[in-house]
Design an enzyme around this catalytic site. Structure first.
Site, short mmCIF file in Angstrom:
data_model
loop_
_atom_site.label_atom_id
_atom_site.label_comp_id
_atom_site.label_asym_id
_atom_site.label_seq_id
_atom_site.Cartn_x
_atom_site.Cartn_y
_atom_site.Cartn_z
N HIS A 193 17.59 -4.61 10.12
CA HIS A 193 16.44 -3.71 10.32
C HIS A 193 15.83 -3.29 8.99
O HIS A 193 14.69 -2.83 8.96
CB HIS A 193 16.79 -2.54 11.24
CG HIS A 193 17.57 -1.41 10.63
ND1 HIS A 193 18.95 -1.32 10.69
CD2 HIS A 193 17.16 -0.30 9.96
CE1 HIS A 193 19.34 -0.20 10.10
NE2 HIS A 193 18.28 0.43 9.65
N ASP B 14 23.87 -6.39 12.51
CA ASP B 14 22.72 -5.85 11.76
C ASP B 14 22.81 -6.21 10.27
O ASP B 14 23.03 -5.35 9.42
CB ASP B 14 22.66 -4.33 11.96
CG ASP B 14 21.28 -3.76 11.62
OD1 ASP B 14 20.46 -4.50 11.05
OD2 ASP B 14 21.05 -2.57 11.91
N SER C 87 21.13 3.06 5.43
CA SER C 87 21.15 1.79 6.16
C SER C 87 21.26 0.63 5.17
O SER C 87 20.51 0.56 4.21
CB SER C 87 19.89 1.63 6.99
OG SER C 87 19.99 2.35 8.17
#
Lengths: 726, 726
Positions: free
Chosen positions: B86, B221, B658
């Site tokens: 992402h 991810d 992240s």
């Protein structure tokens, strides 16, 4: 040849090794010696004879009565019975009025005199059973047609029951392994049952439909009843002069705290399982039965929800029925999902292929088991030819659809069957059934709502009009045809006629009709009775199909199950049939999906965690206050650091087991079984050791609620526990 | 007096004992020595100097670049960067076309030449930092008004940054403890970033919105980028002649299997936390900010969903924005639920009462800390006087609302600020920001949809028209008034005028305007530019409120936090502000509710368990086939009996983390952090050791996907792992 087969197979079923599936199985009590070493190793301290000694007909089993659809246990020498709140719900509802809302507020009798009668209730005490296979099998003669075979067996069963009931006990024959064995069960039926104590619904049903079938669970699903007998100690109808029943045995409460991994066994009355169903039958359940049932239930829910909008009184009348429908839909959808996602039919098909290969590998096996499976498939296909009609027919004359039509069917059939000698009457319509049938006709008055029933019948008749040729219901066709109209107009006209010409809505008229002989009854020209008489001919056609199928299966199924037993060389337990069973296992959590573990205990704190103040999560204030105050008494578990609420075991149960005592190795009460888990909702078809769990309320939570919430102190002393919140 | 305070408090913040909250804290690297014994005891094998040595300016920290909103790490000597899928989504989306749908199919460069440029991307390498508190604090003079104080500090920060950037690095001043300390961070900004490898969205975003914030998680991810520099080794814009960047340090992959309880630390760039927010501020967040924001987001979602119905192309254009809105609503609703149910404001209020009592107990404390809290409350109340206006104003000139108005605001403000000397310009509009601003004006073209933007502006202007007196937005009022109409008609007329007279939708015109001086720009009479110029006056009014508040807080907050530190006598970490932080903890599951335990690992089997074949649970066929074949390679975990997918640790992270490397005690890569859990979604306000968890993808799952699903074998060899599926 055929009669012999049954006997042969009984041998095959008995000559088996130690159980291979640890905690699977709803075992008959006479099977316990087969796996006694396993039980001992797991922690059982009682011998099989202490559970039930067939010679003396004594044991713990006499402390675990059947409630008809539920299980229970005696917990005092004065006939005090503990069961689930949802099993005592009828007793609570029947005694509730707008002034005394025991459903909402709970009920606690201040003294024995104030215990409330529950006339529809029965406490049925286990009095042992015996093997009558020989007596039943001997009626089967060579060359008999299947239907004749079924009828001959039914007759013999009735003879055995009639002989047995001369003792004053209630008796029934239970068919095991699809007809491989027959047992005659003896039961003492106590008819004066009273409500002693029920917690508020907000405890006994905490979580309601939201939590139904769900773990983690926090429901205090318990209530107390008491069985009474006449002053002579014999079963009697309700009378203020009656005295508490004195059971031979009653359960003590566990003294040691229950913990993860502990041994646990259950005695109870599981209603129905389908563990030996063949692939073709499972395919039918998956492709036809459950989808049809779910569709019909949803339609009935829509009708009832809509009718409920007419007013609060109607809503209340339909509430209990709707609750049942919601539960059924949730169950059936879970079942269908389980059957589909696990492809049980496909896996059974594959297993059957392996079984066939094993049979084919030896001529002796081929001779013994060879044609059972294909013949079962053939019999099933024949039965399925009218399954749409039979499915719909099954829904017509029952009180969940229409109390009036159900009453008409009972009355008409009763007076029709009474023209025959007792043993020749249809089962369920013998002299021994009179009391129950009359009670049913009486009970229906409470929730009678004619506009709603009419809507349901319109729906069912509308559906009947779309049945395929060869599966028509003649009674409906004739009645619709007689209106001279078509479509919805015909249904409306038919219903107008049916309702205009019946006196069944009146309780007195209805009960008076029950006493009339058949000729006099028909002469009354009651429209609903006349329709019931016409419908009886369709029902008899359906009974013919069923008897033929049963007559086939009674010789085929034991051979198939016998082949399975020989192939697996493991002991088999018979499918559940409301007879007393033992299931053993241990306290055990499970992983419902990757990354998640469901712990085997919930706690009191979790009750408060779920609290929203709104139904179904609106605990009584006194419960919340006691929890907040940290008043755990001696009910707290040191390891959990809290009062346990519910717990999981891997015992093997199903509907009918509700209210069963869950016991430790000493046979002491540790909890009450009340539900299964959604992830294994299809366990009626297949037990999954990794997922199938029994959900029970912990006896420590029961005691805590009795002590700190409801102050049921006298009752606590009666069951041998000194209250602490004095 | 006031300047001194800051220095005094730095003392107070440093003189503290060992950490009392085991795994809470986003620590500055210079703080590591404070709790080094704890780290060692937990399993850290690296010294604080090996992580970052302030003297030599070297260490592991140089291997963990910032991506602007995301974190990452170098995993090869050739500038290969691993981060979340992402986080690389922009690079994937920018390079996707209907012919090459890398979002759906994933992308794997066959060779370095085929790596795809991502012009908006930045890989920003950590180059150390230094304490500039003294230099900043010295600008504060006695008797200064708060706004002047804020502006003086801003000017000094700009001076420090300008001096620092002469080296060719990017620099920024980070304010810690609300102004108790100031640090000057140095970063090497690499501008040629290329997409190397991304798995299909069905792996990288498996579970999508359904699983967002949720455990158990099964998302792969991860993605790979590569940083390039000019042939001279210096940062350069994209050019085919550029060469891979050679980092000083890169991470090795863990050699030992990760297990429950293992030590884990994370280096990354957490964006924003509010751990020291006072009760009054939390009450405002709970009662005003989040409810307002949720309402507005839901309205914007409704508008975008409705506009998407115009056609598939519009739906695609709005998809990314909608995804962001859904995520924000889910986050904000969870946040609000957490703040409300935990009554954080109430608990903070109670804690503040205790703190006040402690301060009042000693005159020295009263003198030192006494009036901080009430003065902070006063400053907040003053700021809140225009919070409805300021909230709405914050949503107007941003591209999520209207790209055109956002462009107009950037262009107008840029040309306006350019009339001033560089250091006096508004932060964000200095010469150093030119490249970024131009890039923003360029980027907006891709998803431009004028009818949708117009609807959003109509909504915002409509809301502006309902603002209370004293909080009006003058630019909107004037523009609406000028139409001579009222209500919706005025909004329509205003928008008609705005859109008819602007050339900003044209990329060339827009970029050309960016180069114009202010006078020439205004002379063009572009309606949107004219409105932006008017709106600037409202924005400046809002900036005045903010500067005043900041000027107050910069002296108050350090005193309050200093009091907290002295009271608790525990080390404090500063709130997150996108500077590099270390958080330590261990692999650890949690109990989200009574009776349930979330295990710390999910497995590959769980991916298949969730599979529905429909978005967002539609794995690539080759993944399903490999899992079915049981092809675990060496990536399987013996204890789990499967390839691990994701895992939980109790590290303390937030948005911005992240893509952060999660490392074992040796500093080897064990996974990539990518999410927090819903039960602790309010952890930006309060870390809860029992519930706050970091969700990471296990590096073994990354390798398994690379090896068995995407055959990214060359890349595996580059990161030092020999593929097995050859």
């Amino acid at each position: 040849m055929r009669p012999c087969l049954i006997i042969v197979l009984i041998g095959a079923l008995a000559a088996v090794a130690a159980p291979s599936f640890a905690d699977e199985g709803m075992w008959l009590l006479d099977q316990i010696p087969e796996f006694e070493p396993t039980l001992k190793a797991m922690g059982m301290q009682l011998s099989s004879r202490e559970i039930w000694d067939p010679k003396t007909n004594t044991g713990l089993a006499s402390a675990t009565p059947w409630l008809g659809g539920c299980s229970s246990s005696f917990v005092s020498p004065d006939g005090l019975v503990i069961t689930n709140h949802h099993c005592a719900f009828g007793a609570i509802q029947m005694n509730s009025t707008p002034e005394h809302d025991y459903i909402t507020d709970g009920f606690l009798a201040a003294s024995r005199k104030e215990e409330l009668p529950y006339k529809a209730g029965r406490v049925t005490v286990f009095k042992g059973y015996e093997d009558v296979t020989q007596a039943v099998a001997s009626v089967i003669k060579p060359g008999m047609e299947p239907e004749a075979r079924a009828k001959a067996i039914e007759l013999r069963e009735k003879e055995l029951v009639a002989a047995c009931e001369k003792s004053g006990l209630r008796c029934r024959v239970g068919e095991m392994f699809g007809g491989g064995k027959f047992y005659l069960f003896r039961q003492l039926e106590l008819r004066d049952v009273r409500l002693v104590y029920a917690p508020p619904r907000s405890i006994g049903e905490y979580g309601g439909e939201v939590d139904n079938w769900v773990w983690p669970r926090h429901t205090g699903d318990y209530s107390f009843l008491r069985a009474y007998v006449g002053p002579d100690g014999k079963p009697a109808d309700y009378s203020p002069d009656n005295v508490p029943f004195k059971p031979e045995r009653w359960l003590s409460l566990a003294k040691e705290p229950l913990k993860d991994g502990d041994f646990a066994f259950i005695l109870g009355y599981p209603g129905k399982t389908m563990r030996y169903r063949i692939a073709a039958a499972v395919a039918g359940d998956t492709g036809f039965y459950y989808p049809q049932r779910i569709e019909l239930l949803k339609d009935l829910i829509a009708i009832a929800e809509n009718e409920g909008k007419r007013g609060k009184d109607v809503e209340i009348k339909l509430a209990s029925q709707l609750k049942g429908f919601y539960n059924s839909v949730k169950n059936n959808e879970g079942m269908l999902e389980g059957l589909t996602s696990s492809d049980l039919a496909g896996r059974k098909r594959a297993e059957e292929a392996k079984l066939n290969a094993w049979i084919d590998a030896e001529p002796a096996r081929t001779a013994r088991f060879g044609n059972a499976l294909p013949e079962m498939e053939k019999a099933l296909a024949a039965k399925n030819a009218t399954r749409q009609r039979d499915f719909l027919l099954g829904w017509m004359p029952i009180s969940r659809s229409s109390s009036l039509l159900a009453a008409a069917v009972i009355i008409e059939r009763w007076s029709f069957e009474r023209t025959k000698p007792d043993l020749e009457r249809k089962a369920g319509y013998q002299a021994r059934d009179e009391r129950t049938l009359r009670q049913r006709l009486f009970n229906m008055q409470r929730n009678l709502d004619l506009p709603h029933e009419r809507k349901v019948l319109a729906y069912l008749f509308g559906r009947a009009a779309t049945l395929p040729v060869g599966q028509r219901i003649t009674a409906v066709d004739d009645a619709l045809g007689a209106t001279g109209k078509t479509g919805d107009e015909a249904v409306t006209a038919m219903l107008d006629k049916l309702y205009a010409g019946t006196g069944l809505a009146d309780e007195k008229t209805r009960l008076a009709m029950f006493e009339m002989d058949h000729k006099a009854l028909l002469a009354k020209d009651d429209t609903m009775i006349a329709f019931a008489a016409a419908l009886r001919r369709d029902t008899v056609a359906e009974e013919h199909v069923t008897d033929t199928y049963n007559g086939e299966m009674v010789t085929l199924a034991p051979r198939y199950i016998g082949a399975l037993a020989a192939w697996k060389s493991a002991p088999l337990y018979p499918d559940a049939n409301s007879s007393l069973r033992l299931t053993y296992g241990s306290v055990k959590g499970y992983s419902p999906r990757d990354g998640v573990y469901y712990k085997p205990f919930t706690t009191h704190h979790g009750v408060v965690e779920k609290e929203t103040g709104k139904e179904p999560f609106a605990s009584p204030q006194r419960l919340l206050a006691a929890e907040k105050a940290g008043a755990d008494g001696t009910y707290g578990d040191q390891k959990l650091g809290d009062v346990p609420a519910c717990f999981l075991t891997d015992n093997d149960i199903t509907g009918g087991n509700s209210g069963s005592p869950v016991m430790n190795g000493k046979g002491e009460l540790i909890g009450l079984a009340f539900d299964g888990n959604y992830e294994a909702i299809d366990s009626d078809f297949q037990f999954n050791p990794a997922l199938s769990r029994t959900i029970s309320v912990d006896i420590r939570y029961v005691l805590w609620c009795m002590d700190y919430v409801d102050k049921a102190h006298a009752l606590m002393r009666e069951i041998g526990v000194e209250p602490q919140n004095k």
